[in-house]
Design a protein around this motif. Structure first.
Motif, mmCIF file in Angstrom:
data_model
loop_
_atom_site.group_PDB
_atom_site.id
_atom_site.type_symbol
_atom_site.label_atom_id
_atom_site.label_comp_id
_atom_site.label_asym_id
_atom_site.label_seq_id
_atom_site.Cartn_x
_atom_site.Cartn_y
_atom_site.Cartn_z
ATOM 1 N N SER A 32 0.820 -1.212 0.000
ATOM 2 C CA SER A 32 0.000 0.000 0.000
ATOM 3 C C SER A 32 0.853 1.261 0.000
ATOM 4 N N HIS A 79 -8.976 3.699 5.911
ATOM 5 C CA HIS A 79 -9.950 2.609 6.082
ATOM 6 C C HIS A 79 -9.347 1.531 6.966
ATOM 7 N N ASP A 83 -3.348 -3.212 5.781
ATOM 8 C CA ASP A 83 -2.237 -2.562 5.055
ATOM 9 C C ASP A 83 -2.314 -1.036 5.123
ATOM 10 N N HIS A 84 -3.298 -0.520 5.859
ATOM 11 C CA HIS A 84 -3.415 0.927 6.050
ATOM 12 C C HIS A 84 -3.428 1.324 7.529
ATOM 13 N N ASP A 193 -7.987 3.289 -0.580
ATOM 14 C CA ASP A 193 -8.243 2.272 -1.603
ATOM 15 C C ASP A 193 -9.489 2.541 -2.442
ATOM 16 N N HIS A 230 -3.002 2.201 -3.666
ATOM 17 C CA HIS A 230 -2.042 1.266 -4.260
ATOM 18 C C HIS A 230 -1.741 1.759 -5.672
HETATM 19 ZN ZN LIG Z 1 -4.927 -1.408 0.671
#
Ligand SMILES: [Zn+2]
Length: 331
Positions: A32, A79, A83-84, A193, A230
């Motif tokens: 990300s 969110h 990965d965030h 995302d 991404h």
């Molecule tokens: Zn992501």
């Protein structure tokens, strides 16, 4: 001139006037992007990364280039996907801001549970094997869930020094509480995302119509630079392309829903056309599954393993299909 071509290289990219993007090629599952907004000694970080090692490396890179990054006052999580936000604990002391729906969703799959899933996924058939394969590069063993300290609903205006920063909740779409981070004075937006730049979107939550509306909202803004969750830095053209994909898949799925196909049959039946070149084309499986729930008006239980199993099959098909295509081209 802002509209320069941006290189998709790992690390910190200076967008100008105190705004940076941190990119992680190749932008596929878990790789990300994040962002940094600075004015004087005030700082706001947009998202952390998937594990502590990656987040630590990012924060060190930021501190080397930007003195003010030694102290992050505010962190915004766009969110709830790990990965965030799984690196949040490394920004301890910052005010952590997220939409209320994002904060609620963070509790649904905490890092310890995700670690457990990845560790045992290999026993869960082809879907589990794909989960293990995709997430093996990351280390969730030592991640402590670190929750937002301030939540909002709808829209929230923040200040970073003299800069205005607008948080705009556009979810549920990709996830339950997707949030855009807009810096109007600098004509920059961090989308989380809501945008995968030249990557296939995945509608975990839906309704997909909300996502199309979010794209339209961005396209109506006075902005030059779009930093996706991404993929490479882009502009409105990247957002228009994403809207095009979502509308195309919605129309194609609707036709098959009306014919009585199942979501899985529909996902495998839709021709991807030019979108086959986008990364992770297999994600159409999840988006069509969500669209079918949107069409029927009936919520379905969230059960990722069967969806990953279908995505594994789709990946096999696509690998096979692209071989065939190159044979035809070459002949
Ligand atoms: Zn992501």
């Amino acid at each position: 001139m802002r509209a320069a071509r941006w290189r998709f290289a790992k690390g910190l990219h200076d967008i100008g006037n105190g705004i940076w993007a941190y990119l992680q090629p190749d932008g596929s599952w878990g790789w990300s992007n994040a962002g940094l907004i600075v004015d004087g000694d005030r700082t706001l970080l947009v998202d952390t990364l998937f594990d502590l090692k990656l987040t630590r490396e990012m924060l060190e890179t930021m501190r080397r280039s930007v003195a003010a990054a030694a102290h992050i006052q505010t962190l915004v999580n766009t969110h709830a996907n790990g990965d965030h936000c799984y690196g949040n604990e490394l920004v301890a002391g910052a005010e952590i801001v997220a939409s209320e729906a994002t904060a609620e969703q963070m509790n649904e799959l905490p890092p310890a549970a995700f670690h457990q899933l990845v560790q045992t996924a290999g026993k869960l058939g082809r879907g589990g094997e794909l989960i293990a394969e995709l997430f093996r590069p990351f280390d969730f063993s030592d991640v402590t869930l670190t929750m937002p300290t301030r939540v909002f609903h709808g829209e929230l205006r923040l200040k970073v020094g003299d800069k205005d920063v607008r948080l705009i909740e556009v979810g549920p779409a990709h996830t339950k509480g997707d949030t855009l981070v807009h810096v109007p004075g600098d004509r920059v937006i961090f989308t989380g995302d809501i945008l995968f730049s030249e990557g296939t979107p995945i509608a975990w939550a839906g309704p997909v119509q909300n996502w199309i509306a979010a794209c339209n909202k961005i396209l109506d803004m006075d902005i030059d630079v779009v930093v996706p969750g991404h993929g490479s830095i882009t502009d409105k053209a990247g957002v228009a392309a994403m809207r095009g994909y979502l509308q195309y898949v919605t129309d194609e799925a609707r036709r098959r829903f009306d014919k009585g196909m199942t979501a899985t049959e529909a996902a495998f039946d839709i021709a991807l056309g030019p979108y086959v070149k986008w990364g992770n084309a297999e994600r159409i499986v999840v988006t069509v599954d969500t669209l079918f729930a949107d069409f029927s008006g009936e919520p379905r239980p969230f059960n990722p393993v069967p969806l990953f199993e279908q995505m594994a099959k789709m990946r096999d098909n696509l690998a096979h299909g692209s071989d065939e295509m190159s044979t035809v081209k070459g002949s």
